[in-house]
Design a protein around this motif. Structure first.
Motif, PDB file in Angstrom:
ATOM      1  N   UNK A  21       0.835  -1.214   0.000  1.00 38.71           N
ATOM      2  CA  UNK A  21       0.000   0.000   0.000  1.00 38.71           C
ATOM      3  C   UNK A  21       0.865   1.258   0.000  1.00 38.71           C
ATOM      4  N   UNK A  22       1.885   1.266   0.832  1.00 35.33           N
ATOM      5  CA  UNK A  22       2.749   2.444   0.963  1.00 35.33           C
ATOM      6  C   UNK A  22       3.490   2.745  -0.339  1.00 35.33           C
ATOM      7  N   UNK A  23       4.091   1.718  -0.914  1.00 35.43           N
ATOM      8  CA  UNK A  23       4.922   1.927  -2.093  1.00 35.43           C
ATOM      9  C   UNK A  23       4.058   2.248  -3.311  1.00 35.43           C
ATOM     10  N   UNK A  24       2.915   1.579  -3.437  1.00 37.37           N
ATOM     11  CA  UNK A  24       2.083   1.866  -4.600  1.00 37.37           C
ATOM     12  C   UNK A  24       1.420   3.240  -4.486  1.00 37.37           C
ATOM     13  N   UNK A  25       1.017   3.609  -3.294  1.00 36.10           N
ATOM     14  CA  UNK A  25       0.461   4.955  -3.100  1.00 36.10           C
ATOM     15  C   UNK A  25       1.500   6.013  -3.465  1.00 36.10           C
ATOM     16  N   UNK A  26       2.753   5.785  -3.082  1.00 32.61           N
ATOM     17  CA  UNK A  26       3.825   6.722  -3.432  1.00 32.61           C
ATOM     18  C   UNK A  26       4.026   6.781  -4.945  1.00 32.61           C
ATOM     19  N   UNK A  27       3.853   5.632  -5.611  1.00 41.04           N
ATOM     20  CA  UNK A  27       3.999   5.593  -7.073  1.00 41.04           C
ATOM     21  C   UNK A  27       2.950   6.450  -7.758  1.00 41.04           C
ATOM     22  N   UNK A  86       7.575  -5.700  -5.231  1.00 42.28           N
ATOM     23  CA  UNK A  86       6.582  -6.747  -5.467  1.00 42.28           C
ATOM     24  C   UNK A  86       7.228  -8.003  -6.041  1.00 42.28           C
ATOM     25  N   UNK A  87       8.130  -7.824  -7.006  1.00 48.59           N
ATOM     26  CA  UNK A  87       8.750  -8.973  -7.664  1.00 48.59           C
ATOM     27  C   UNK A  87       9.692  -9.742  -6.746  1.00 48.59           C
ATOM     28  N   UNK A 101       3.788 -16.459  -3.046  1.00 50.72           N
ATOM     29  CA  UNK A 101       2.748 -15.446  -2.842  1.00 50.72           C
ATOM     30  C   UNK A 101       2.319 -14.782  -4.140  1.00 50.72           C
ATOM     31  N   UNK A 102       3.226 -14.765  -5.112  1.00 47.82           N
ATOM     32  CA  UNK A 102       2.937 -14.053  -6.350  1.00 47.82           C
ATOM     33  C   UNK A 102       1.974 -14.817  -7.255  1.00 47.82           C
ATOM     34  N   UNK A 103       1.859 -16.114  -7.048  1.00 52.86           N
ATOM     35  CA  UNK A 103       0.982 -16.915  -7.891  1.00 52.86           C
ATOM     36  C   UNK A 103      -0.495 -16.654  -7.592  1.00 52.86           C
ATOM     37  N   UNK A 157      -3.597 -12.025  -8.912  1.00 44.67           N
ATOM     38  CA  UNK A 157      -3.188 -10.813  -8.172  1.00 44.67           C
ATOM     39  C   UNK A 157      -3.758 -10.812  -6.751  1.00 44.67           C
ATOM     40  N   UNK A 158      -3.744 -11.966  -6.130  1.00 39.34           N
ATOM     41  CA  UNK A 158      -4.354 -12.117  -4.809  1.00 39.34           C
ATOM     42  C   UNK A 158      -3.700 -11.178  -3.795  1.00 39.34           C
ATOM     43  N   UNK A 159      -2.381 -11.133  -3.786  1.00 39.94           N
ATOM     44  CA  UNK A 159      -1.673 -10.321  -2.789  1.00 39.94           C
ATOM     45  C   UNK A 159      -1.989  -8.837  -2.973  1.00 39.94           C
ATOM     46  N   UNK A 160      -2.041  -8.391  -4.214  1.00 33.63           N
ATOM     47  CA  UNK A 160      -2.372  -6.992  -4.484  1.00 33.63           C
ATOM     48  C   UNK A 160      -3.784  -6.671  -4.006  1.00 33.63           C
ATOM     49  N   UNK A 161      -4.729  -7.536  -4.291  1.00 29.26           N
ATOM     50  CA  UNK A 161      -6.117  -7.324  -3.846  1.00 29.26           C
ATOM     51  C   UNK A 161      -6.194  -7.304  -2.319  1.00 29.26           C
TER      52      UNK A 161
END
Length: 552
Positions: free
Chosen positions: A229-235, A423-424, A430-432, A439-443
């Motif tokens: 959440x933090x890193x994507x919000x900053x993006x 993320x990568x 977890x990425x599967x 995109x389970x982790x992102x959701x």
């Protein structure tokens, strides 16, 4: 988003502006300048400007007093220009973000310039004193760049191939997409002939950026969802940098909805003097994407616009899209048509110029349906990296060309270096997809926040070119019906002989290739392979031919 063009080693009288640099004027309708530098014999530079930041001092080719030997052409947005000034004491002569490239080169030389940039870019920096040229492109190739080389030291660069294709004069001339995450350094002799000194990869996808990041690693917590959440919000936040109105493409799927929701939230917090506009497109009021996007827009409070298009619209713009796209890939073309129509509406009917998009999420977060069939977590991760390394040939190419054709600038926060590298590098398991959810982790990271309606946050994956229509008659069927009478059967029978590289197997594919070849003769090598789902026996790239497809 602008258009850059430069040619070295060709005498000015041989360059016809209307056939070369003017071909990319759609990328920069606000102003243009062409310049012949007497210090560089047979060197010509041209810039087409779309004003986004610093309307007064941002014109190019750019020169600055602190080092008058440097001349810069850059199409890009650099989000860490102020951090670089704080870190290294750069004294900018303008408020234009790309000026930092000149300061980095002046301080560090070619070795570190590109790697220190947080943003998207294609640039050409000329050092007249050292007689050197530095060319570089961002890590994912979000900003386009083509390179022409030819006999006698000919070197050309351009944002789009259409600005160089008329200079190709025989098989010794090579015109190719400039590789992302790479810089090249050339030496110019006294006649202006360019010689390649070195080509160097400066960034590998998944690695941590070399520059000081917006979110310091010491601020990460043990909670990976909080970090996402933090890193994507900053993006998203850093991409608010603009003096023009900002909008967002909104399909109603997870990716664009998440970007739109954060964009509206951050724009409100920044007290932007307008309401964020969101844009969706579909065939008929009840197309899946329009219905979902309508719900998202109501939830986040955007000024929402809907575009309804017809089969006739598809037919009318087909050749225009093929010309602008500069690739003959089937999937890319199908998805480009609705995006082209939507961009045309934005340009003609609104004042939004900077457009956010959810591009890149499927590649970073294993979002395509076929990832459910990955034989192992390791293979799934390898496929994600393969897709990311090829983005510049497919999805980000589509996003750039369809918006740039209408003088819009697209921004893609999912391809932010810090977000994607974090993320990568999560555990591959977890990425599967989990429990048949991509995109389970992102959701999960944004679950329970009321940022989006829950059914949107967990909405199944739907291919864009299918979601804008319906399962009964998706866009690929409309295209096939349109093209069927245009391609004779005997032409398809001769396709392998005429096009041995990526041979078209259907009339649809053959039509695209024929049109491409008429616009860009002899350049079929730009397409290494057709985009197709892996681990599947599908013979068509549409997601509808994958057994897991669940769209209605």
């Amino acid at each position: 988003m602008c258009g850059i063009w430069a040619v070295f080693g060709i005498s000015p009288e041989k360059i016809r502006h209307h056939e070369t640099s003017a071909k990319i004027s759609h990328r920069g309708p606000d102003a243009w300048r062409i310049e012949y530098d007497n210090r560089l014999k047979n060197g010509c530079l041209c810039f087409h400007r779309l004003s986004i930041v610093d309307e007064l001092c941002g014109m190019q080719p750019m020169k600055r007093i602190f080092n008058p030997h440097l001349t810069l052409l850059c199409n890009g947005e650099l989000y860490n220009c102020e951090r670089l000034s704080e870190e290294f004491g750069f004294k900018y002569e303008s408020h234009c973000d790309v000026e930092c490239i000149m300061h980095l080169y002046d301080k560090f030389g070619a070795d570190r310039t590109a790697s220190m940039l947080d943003g998207v870019f294609g640039f050409c920096l000329v050092d007249a004193k050292k007689r050197r040229i530095l060319i570089a492109r961002d890590a994912y190739g979000v900003r386009p760049l083509f390179r022409l080389t030819g006999p006698g030291g000919v070197l050309g660069i351009c944002s789009e191939a259409k600005g160089l294709i008329h200079l190709v004069d025989g098989p010794e001339y090579k015109l190719d997409p400039f590789p992302p995450g790479t810089f090249e350094e050339y030496e110019l002799d006294l006649e202006g002939r360019a010689t390649l000194i070195r080509q160097q990869k400066y960034y590998t996808i998944g690695d941590k950026p070399a520059y000081r990041m917006a979110v310091l690693e010491k601020d990460y917590s043990d909670d990976i969802y909080a970090n996402i959440r933090t890193v994507f919000t900053a993006a998203v936040k850093k991409r608010l940098m603009a003096d023009r109105r900002i909008g967002c493409l909104l399909s109603g799927g997870l990716d664009s909805s998440l970007v739109a929701a954060l964009l509206v939230k951050l724009a409100n917090e920044a007290n932007l003097p307008y309401k964020v506009q969101t844009f969706s497109i579909g065939m008929g009021d009840e197309s899946p994407d329009l219905v979902a996007a309508r719900k998202v827009a109501a939830h986040i409070g955007s000024e929402h616009h809907e575009v309804v298009f017809s089969e006739k619209d598809v037919e009318d713009v087909l050749k225009d899209v093929l010309y602008h796209l500069e690739i003959a890939d089937i999937t890319t073309l199908r998805a480009s048509i609705p995006m082209f129509l939507l961009a045309r509406y934005i340009k003609e009917k609104t004042d939004s110029t900077v457009i956010f998009s959810g591009e890149g999420a499927d590649e970073v977060a294993q979002g395509y349906i076929y990832f459910r069939d990955a034989p192992s977590e390791e293979e799934g991760h390898k496929e994600s990296l393969r897709l990311l390394n090829e983005l510049y040939l497919y999805d980000v190419l589509r996003t750039d060309r369809t918006t740039a054709a209408h003088s819009l600038e697209v921004r893609v926060p999912f391809l932010d270096h810090q977000f994607s590298s974090y993320y990568l590098n999560l555990p591959k398991k977890l990425l599967q997809p989990q429990d048949n959810v991509e995109k389970y982790v992102l959701r999960k990271a944004f679950d329970g926040l009321d940022l989006l309606p829950k059914d949107i946050l967990w909405r199944h994956k739907e291919a864009f070119s299918d979601g804008v229509a319906s399962k009964k008659k998706p866009i690929f069927k409309i295209l096939q019906e349109t093209i069927e009478p245009l391609v004779p059967n005997e032409a398809l029978a001769e396709a392998e002989k005429r096009f041995p590289q990526c041979t078209p197997k259907t009339k649809e594919a053959l039509f695209y290739r024929q049109e491409f070849d008429s616009n860009y003769p002899g350049q079929g090598h730009w397409l290494p392979h057709f985009w197709m789902p892996r681990w599947s026996d599908a013979t068509d790239p549409s997601a509808q031919f994958i057994s897991h497809y669940a769209a209605e």
